[in-house]
Design a protein around this motif. Sequence first.
Motif, PDB file in Angstrom:
ATOM      1  N   THR A 210       0.841  -1.190   0.000  1.00 51.06           N
ATOM      2  CA  THR A 210       0.000   0.000   0.000  1.00 51.06           C
ATOM      3  C   THR A 210       0.877   1.241   0.000  1.00 51.06           C
ATOM      4  OG1 THR A 210      -1.739  -1.171   1.208  1.00 51.06           O
ATOM      5  CG2 THR A 210      -1.828   1.238   1.216  1.00 51.06           C
ATOM      6  N   TYR A 211       0.615   2.144  -0.940  1.00 51.24           N
ATOM      7  CA  TYR A 211       1.383   3.372  -1.132  1.00 51.24           C
ATOM      8  C   TYR A 211       0.473   4.560  -0.830  1.00 51.24           C
ATOM      9  CZ  TYR A 211       4.557   0.335  -3.796  1.00 51.24           C
ATOM     10  OH  TYR A 211       5.421  -0.675  -4.188  1.00 51.24           O
ATOM     11  N   GLU A 212       0.940   5.487   0.013  1.00 52.07           N
ATOM     12  CA  GLU A 212       0.076   6.582   0.448  1.00 52.07           C
ATOM     13  C   GLU A 212       0.853   7.897   0.504  1.00 52.07           C
ATOM     14  OE1 GLU A 212      -2.979   5.093   3.531  1.00 52.07           O
ATOM     15  OE2 GLU A 212      -1.190   3.889   3.959  1.00 52.07           O
TER      16      GLU A 212
ATOM     17  N   ARG B 229       0.126  12.301   1.392  1.00 48.45           N
ATOM     18  CA  ARG B 229      -0.737  13.425   1.725  1.00 48.45           C
ATOM     19  C   ARG B 229      -0.092  14.652   1.107  1.00 48.45           C
ATOM     20  NH1 ARG B 229      -5.014  14.855   4.552  1.00 48.45           N
ATOM     21  NH2 ARG B 229      -5.172  16.906   5.539  1.00 48.45           N
TER      22      ARG B 229
ATOM     23  N   ASP C 270      -5.467  13.034   0.952  1.00 54.85           N
ATOM     24  CA  ASP C 270      -4.776  11.750   0.992  1.00 54.85           C
ATOM     25  C   ASP C 270      -5.047  10.971  -0.290  1.00 54.85           C
ATOM     26  OD1 ASP C 270      -3.702  11.988   3.653  1.00 54.85           O
ATOM     27  OD2 ASP C 270      -5.729  11.657   4.408  1.00 54.85           O
ATOM     28  N   TYR C 271      -3.978  10.513  -0.931  1.00 59.37           N
ATOM     29  CA  TYR C 271      -4.062   9.721  -2.154  1.00 59.37           C
ATOM     30  C   TYR C 271      -3.312   8.418  -1.913  1.00 59.37           C
ATOM     31  CZ  TYR C 271      -5.064  14.425  -3.887  1.00 59.37           C
ATOM     32  OH  TYR C 271      -5.583  15.683  -4.058  1.00 59.37           O
ATOM     33  N   ALA C 272      -3.853   7.323  -2.428  1.00 62.52           N
ATOM     34  CA  ALA C 272      -3.230   6.027  -2.142  1.00 62.52           C
ATOM     35  C   ALA C 272      -3.575   5.017  -3.220  1.00 62.52           C
ATOM     36  CB  ALA C 272      -3.709   5.504  -0.782  1.00 62.52           C
TER      37      ALA C 272
ATOM     38  N   GLU D 224      -3.363   0.503  -3.554  1.00 68.23           N
ATOM     39  CA  GLU D 224      -3.027  -0.802  -3.015  1.00 68.23           C
ATOM     40  C   GLU D 224      -2.700  -1.710  -4.202  1.00 68.23           C
ATOM     41  OE1 GLU D 224      -5.124  -3.767   0.161  1.00 68.23           O
ATOM     42  OE2 GLU D 224      -6.333  -3.150  -1.565  1.00 68.23           O
TER      43      GLU D 224
ATOM     44  N   CYS E 207      -1.022  -1.167  10.145  1.00 64.70           N
ATOM     45  CA  CYS E 207      -1.120   0.218   9.676  1.00 64.70           C
ATOM     46  C   CYS E 207      -0.167   1.098  10.481  1.00 64.70           C
ATOM     47  CB  CYS E 207      -2.546   0.722   9.751  1.00 64.70           C
ATOM     48  SG  CYS E 207      -3.174   1.002  11.412  1.00 64.70           S
TER      49      CYS E 207
ATOM     50  N   SER F  33      -4.450   5.907   7.579  1.00 62.77           N
ATOM     51  CA  SER F  33      -4.039   4.954   6.550  1.00 62.77           C
ATOM     52  C   SER F  33      -5.202   4.063   6.124  1.00 62.77           C
ATOM     53  CB  SER F  33      -2.900   4.086   7.077  1.00 62.77           C
ATOM     54  OG  SER F  33      -2.597   3.045   6.161  1.00 62.77           O
TER      55      SER F  33
ATOM     56  N   ARG G 191     -10.673   3.319   5.728  1.00 67.83           N
ATOM     57  CA  ARG G 191     -11.384   3.405   4.479  1.00 67.83           C
ATOM     58  C   ARG G 191     -12.835   3.788   4.714  1.00 67.83           C
ATOM     59  NH1 ARG G 191      -9.306  -1.665   0.996  1.00 67.83           N
ATOM     60  NH2 ARG G 191      -7.289  -1.782   1.930  1.00 67.83           N
TER      61      ARG G 191
END
Length: 281
Positions: free
Chosen positions: A120-122, A124, A193-195, A197, A269, A274, A281
């Motif tokens: 998972t890549y996140e 802000r 926040d952008y992410a 998986e 997490c 996250s 979510r």
Amino acid sequence: MRSPVLRAASLAAALVLPALPATAQDSEERTAPETAMPETDMLETGGSFLDTFEAEQLDRERWYVAEGWVNTPDHDCTWSATALSKPGDRLIFEIEREPTAERDFVCAEVQSTEVYGHGTYEVRMRASDAPGTLAAFFTYTGPYFGDPHDEIDIELPGARPESVELNTWVDGDDFGGPDEITPGFDASRDFHDYAFEWTPDAIRFFVDGEQVGEVTDPAQIPTSPGKIFLTLYSGRGAYEPWLGRFRESESVPTMAVERVAYTAPGEPCQFPESIVCEGGR
């Protein structure tokens, strides 16, 4: 050109790192310096991390800063550490007039020193609102690293700050990914926040914790581990129909980043917001 915000001499020294070519679209066309770069075993991937940029200096062991080259003929700026600053607990990427041998403007990009695979890549971040610019968070590997061109993108075009573009590349083929989305806010006005998986079977994209896109076709899912990139650049030529025309103004185009995280599969997490967390979510 206004003075860089809080760009101390100690920070400038911390940001001047060995040059590593950066990338996104058409990366194989870039012009890169003939400097040695650390070899990376693409089979060994990095572990989970959370970077909130609280340290006084940018973490040299985690990040490289692009310096002294132009990606492609359609990039309108030269990568330079002078376009990157760290006022407090965030990174600031800018596009500024500073003529080089290649271009009249400089822009900023950082890339991870390690490669990362499924997980998972996140990020802000707050994007630019200047037409002709692109703020992006993505993974990439390609021919320069001895790999096929694989890429997963979250892109925020300055000409359309109310939209987010999601994209994948597999072995040099651009699949476009989910359609361009409009999450209901101006990405240049505030932090969001952008992410994504990345699993063997799917890539799922998220904005502010809500899933906004998914790729499940195996042919459109990258298989090669890649480096993590944060970038702000201006485009020209073939990029103008996509990004608009970049025009210099009194307002310096800026992208700000407060947090970047990678969480390996099965790891807990790392921060409350996250998407890995039960309530994320």
